[in-house]
Design a protein around this motif. Structure first.
Motif, PDB file in Angstrom:
ATOM      1  N   PRO A  24       8.336   6.885   3.831  1.00 18.33           N
ATOM      2  CA  PRO A  24       9.660   6.500   3.305  1.00 18.33           C
ATOM      3  C   PRO A  24       9.641   5.165   2.574  1.00 18.33           C
ATOM      4  O   PRO A  24      10.435   4.941   1.663  1.00 18.33           O
ATOM      5  N   ILE A  25       8.707   4.270   2.943  1.00 18.92           N
ATOM      6  CA  ILE A  25       8.627   2.971   2.280  1.00 18.92           C
ATOM      7  C   ILE A  25       8.192   3.152   0.825  1.00 18.92           C
ATOM      8  O   ILE A  25       8.653   2.430  -0.068  1.00 18.92           O
ATOM      9  N   TYR A  26       7.321   4.115   0.579  1.00 21.75           N
ATOM     10  CA  TYR A  26       6.898   4.396  -0.800  1.00 21.75           C
ATOM     11  C   TYR A  26       8.085   4.849  -1.639  1.00 21.75           C
ATOM     12  O   TYR A  26       8.267   4.393  -2.773  1.00 21.75           O
ATOM     13  N   HIS A  27       8.905   5.733  -1.086  1.00 17.86           N
ATOM     14  CA  HIS A  27      10.083   6.216  -1.815  1.00 17.86           C
ATOM     15  C   HIS A  27      11.082   5.073  -2.042  1.00 17.86           C
ATOM     16  O   HIS A  27      11.688   4.974  -3.115  1.00 17.86           O
ATOM     17  N   MET A  28      11.248   4.217  -1.032  1.00 15.85           N
ATOM     18  CA  MET A  28      12.125   3.060  -1.205  1.00 15.85           C
ATOM     19  C   MET A  28      11.598   2.145  -2.303  1.00 15.85           C
ATOM     20  O   MET A  28      12.364   1.619  -3.121  1.00 15.85           O
ATOM     21  N   ASN A  29      10.290   1.953  -2.321  1.00 18.56           N
ATOM     22  CA  ASN A  29       9.665   1.078  -3.304  1.00 18.56           C
ATOM     23  C   ASN A  29       9.892   1.593  -4.722  1.00 18.56           C
ATOM     24  O   ASN A  29      10.253   0.834  -5.628  1.00 18.56           O
ATOM     25  N   PHE A  54      -1.122   0.063   1.733  1.00 20.70           N
ATOM     26  CA  PHE A  54      -1.933   0.891   0.838  1.00 20.70           C
ATOM     27  C   PHE A  54      -1.218   2.146   0.360  1.00 20.70           C
ATOM     28  O   PHE A  54      -1.515   2.657  -0.720  1.00 20.70           O
ATOM     29  N   THR A  55      -0.303   2.673   1.146  1.00 22.19           N
ATOM     30  CA  THR A  55       0.359   3.930   0.749  1.00 22.19           C
ATOM     31  C   THR A  55       1.789   3.711   0.264  1.00 22.19           C
ATOM     32  O   THR A  55       2.471   4.672  -0.091  1.00 22.19           O
ATOM     33  N   GLY A  56       2.231   2.463   0.239  1.00 26.76           N
ATOM     34  CA  GLY A  56       3.587   2.175  -0.226  1.00 26.76           C
ATOM     35  C   GLY A  56       3.637   1.712  -1.662  1.00 26.76           C
ATOM     36  O   GLY A  56       4.709   1.449  -2.201  1.00 26.76           O
ATOM     37  N   GLY A  57       2.450   1.586  -2.303  1.00 28.71           N
ATOM     38  CA  GLY A  57       2.407   1.133  -3.686  1.00 28.71           C
ATOM     39  C   GLY A  57       2.416  -0.374  -3.822  1.00 28.71           C
ATOM     40  O   GLY A  57       2.798  -0.905  -4.864  1.00 28.71           O
ATOM     41  N   PHE A  58       1.961  -1.099  -2.778  1.00 26.84           N
ATOM     42  CA  PHE A  58       1.994  -2.553  -2.814  1.00 26.84           C
ATOM     43  C   PHE A  58       0.675  -3.166  -3.286  1.00 26.84           C
ATOM     44  O   PHE A  58       0.632  -4.364  -3.587  1.00 26.84           O
ATOM     45  N   THR A  59      -0.397  -2.398  -3.307  1.00 25.86           N
ATOM     46  CA  THR A  59      -1.680  -2.939  -3.732  1.00 25.86           C
ATOM     47  C   THR A  59      -2.045  -2.495  -5.141  1.00 25.86           C
ATOM     48  O   THR A  59      -2.418  -3.299  -5.975  1.00 25.86           O
ATOM     49  N   MET A  60      -1.953  -1.206  -5.395  1.00 26.82           N
ATOM     50  CA  MET A  60      -2.173  -0.675  -6.733  1.00 26.82           C
ATOM     51  C   MET A  60      -1.378   0.615  -6.878  1.00 26.82           C
ATOM     52  O   MET A  60      -0.956   1.193  -5.861  1.00 26.82           O
ATOM     53  N   PRO A  61      -1.113   1.070  -8.104  1.00 31.54           N
ATOM     54  CA  PRO A  61      -0.324   2.295  -8.292  1.00 31.54           C
ATOM     55  C   PRO A  61      -0.896   3.463  -7.503  1.00 31.54           C
ATOM     56  O   PRO A  61      -2.119   3.661  -7.475  1.00 31.54           O
ATOM     57  N   ILE A  62      -0.024   4.228  -6.867  1.00 34.95           N
ATOM     58  CA  ILE A  62      -0.460   5.340  -6.026  1.00 34.95           C
ATOM     59  C   ILE A  62      -1.241   6.383  -6.830  1.00 34.95           C
ATOM     60  O   ILE A  62      -2.180   6.989  -6.315  1.00 34.95           O
ATOM     61  N   ASN A  63      -0.889   6.574  -8.099  1.00 29.53           N
ATOM     62  CA  ASN A  63      -1.601   7.584  -8.900  1.00 29.53           C
ATOM     63  C   ASN A  63      -3.045   7.199  -9.193  1.00 29.53           C
ATOM     64  O   ASN A  63      -3.815   8.007  -9.703  1.00 29.53           O
ATOM     65  N   MET A  64      -3.423   5.953  -8.877  1.00 26.00           N
ATOM     66  CA  MET A  64      -4.809   5.520  -9.030  1.00 26.00           C
ATOM     67  C   MET A  64      -5.572   5.612  -7.716  1.00 26.00           C
ATOM     68  O   MET A  64      -6.781   5.355  -7.683  1.00 26.00           O
ATOM     69  N   GLN A 114      -2.430   9.614  -1.796  1.00 24.49           N
ATOM     70  CA  GLN A 114      -1.242  10.088  -2.500  1.00 24.49           C
ATOM     71  C   GLN A 114      -0.430  11.042  -1.626  1.00 24.49           C
ATOM     72  O   GLN A 114       0.811  11.006  -1.635  1.00 24.49           O
ATOM     73  N   ILE A 115      -1.120  11.880  -0.852  1.00 29.23           N
ATOM     74  CA  ILE A 115      -0.428  12.810   0.048  1.00 29.23           C
ATOM     75  C   ILE A 115       0.297  12.045   1.146  1.00 29.23           C
ATOM     76  O   ILE A 115       1.461  12.341   1.467  1.00 29.23           O
ATOM     77  N   ILE A 116      -0.378  11.027   1.715  1.00 29.97           N
ATOM     78  CA  ILE A 116       0.257  10.210   2.752  1.00 29.97           C
ATOM     79  C   ILE A 116       1.479   9.490   2.178  1.00 29.97           C
ATOM     80  O   ILE A 116       2.528   9.403   2.824  1.00 29.97           O
ATOM     81  N   ALA A 117       1.354   9.003   0.946  1.00 27.95           N
ATOM     82  CA  ALA A 117       2.459   8.285   0.303  1.00 27.95           C
ATOM     83  C   ALA A 117       3.695   9.161   0.167  1.00 27.95           C
ATOM     84  O   ALA A 117       4.831   8.685   0.313  1.00 27.95           O
TER      85      ALA A 117
END
Length: 247
Positions: free
Chosen positions: A199-204, A176-186, A192-195
Motif C-alpha cells: 500500500p505504501i507504493y500505491h500511496m507514493n 525497496f518496494t515503495g519506490g524510494f530507492t529507484m523506480p520500480i520498473n527498473m 515489482q510483484i511485491i510492490a
C-alpha cells in the motif's frame, strides 16, 4: 489535559534515539545522498529528481514515524504493562490515543516541511502554492490511512521483540518496494510483484502525482485508491476483532 499529555509525548519521542534515527535522520540524509547520485536524472512524467523524490521521502518519514512511534509504541505499552497502568490512571484513554495521533501528525508535518525546504535549498525545488496546499491535504489523508493500518498490524503482536524485528525488516522492505530507492520498473520482476501488494507504493505513486499536479482519474489511480481503501477497511476489521479479544 490534552495539551499536557501531548507535550509529554513529544518530549518522550525526542528522547528515543531509535525513533529519531529511523524517522527523522535517515530519510533526509538518504534524500540528500541520492540527490548527489541521481540529481540530473529525469523520471516518469518528465519529472526531475526533486519533483519525484521530495514527496517520496516525505511519505517515507511519515511511514517511519507512524509505524515506529505509533504502532510499535502500542506493542511496547501492551507488553510492558504500561497499558494496564494507563487504564487505571485518571487520564482518559481517549485523550492518550488522541495525543499519540496528534504527536504523529505533528512530527510527520515537521518532516514534510523539512524535506521540502531541503529540496528548495539543495535542488531548486519550485514552490507552487496551490499544489503545496493540495499536497498537504492529501498528506493528512495518507497519515490517517497509515495510522489505521499501523494500529491494525501492531495489534497482532504480543511480543515486543517480535514487533521490533518486524519494524526493522518492514522498513527495509518498504524502502525497496515503495519506490524510494529507484523506480520500480527498473527493479527485478519479483520486487515489482511485491510492490503491487504494498500500500505504501500505491500511496507514493498517488502522492507524487498530486505533488506535481499530474494526478488524473484513470485505471491506475483508481486501482491505487481502491487498494488503499481496501487495506484501511481490512485494518478496521482487524482492529475490531483485536479489541474484542483483549476485553
Amino acid at each position: 489535559m490534552l495539551a499536557t499529555q501531548l507535550k509529554y509525548d513529544m518530549l518522550m519521542f525526542t528522547r528515543e534515539i531509535f525513533y529519531m534515527v529511523f524517522t527523522i535522520i535517515v530519510p533526509p540524509v538518504t534524500y540528500l545522498f541520492m540527490g548527489q547520485l541521481f540529481g540530473d536524472v529525469m523520471y516518469a512524467g518528465n519529472l526531475n529528481y526533486a519533483e519525484t523524490y521530495t514527496p517520496s521521502f516525505i511519505l517515507l518519514i511519515t511511514f517511519g514515524v507512524i509505524f515506529f512511534a505509533f504502532g510499535f509504541d502500542q506493542v511496547m505499552n501492551r507488553t510492558t504493562g504500561v497499558e494496564k497502568r494507563i487504564n487505571l490512571s485518571p487520564v482518559p484513554k481517549r485523550t492518550l490515543l488522541l495525543s499519540n495521533i496528534l504527536r504523529s501528525i505533528i512530527i510527520t508535518s515537521i518532516g514534510y516541511f523539512l524535506v521540502f525546504f531541503i529540496g528548495m535549498i539543495a535542488y531548486d525545488l519550485s514552490f507552487q502554492p496551490l499544489n503545496f496546499v493540495l499536497s498537504f491535504g492529501v498528506f493528512i489523508v495518507l497519515n490517517a490511512a497509515l495510522l489505521v493500518i499501523s494500529s491494525a498490524i501492531y495489534s497482532l503482536f504480543t511480543s515486543m521483540n517480535g514487533a521490533l524485528v518486524f519494524s526493522i525488516v518492514i522498513f527495509q522492505v518498504v524502502m525497496f518496494t515503495g519506490g524510494f530507492t529507484m523506480p520500480i520498473n527498473m527493479m527485478p520482476k519479483f520486487v515489482q510483484i511485491i510492490a503491487d501488494f504494498n500500500p505504501i507504493y500505491h500511496m507514493n505513486q498517488l502522492f507524487i502525482a498530486v505533488w506535481n499536479g499530474q494526478f488524473v482519474w484513470n485505471n491506475s489511480s483508481l486501482l491505487s485508491i481502491g487498494f488503499i481503501i481496501g487495506c484501511v477497511i481490512i485494518s478496521l476489521v482487524v482492529l475490531r476483532f483485536s479489541n474484542k479479544a483483549r476485553k
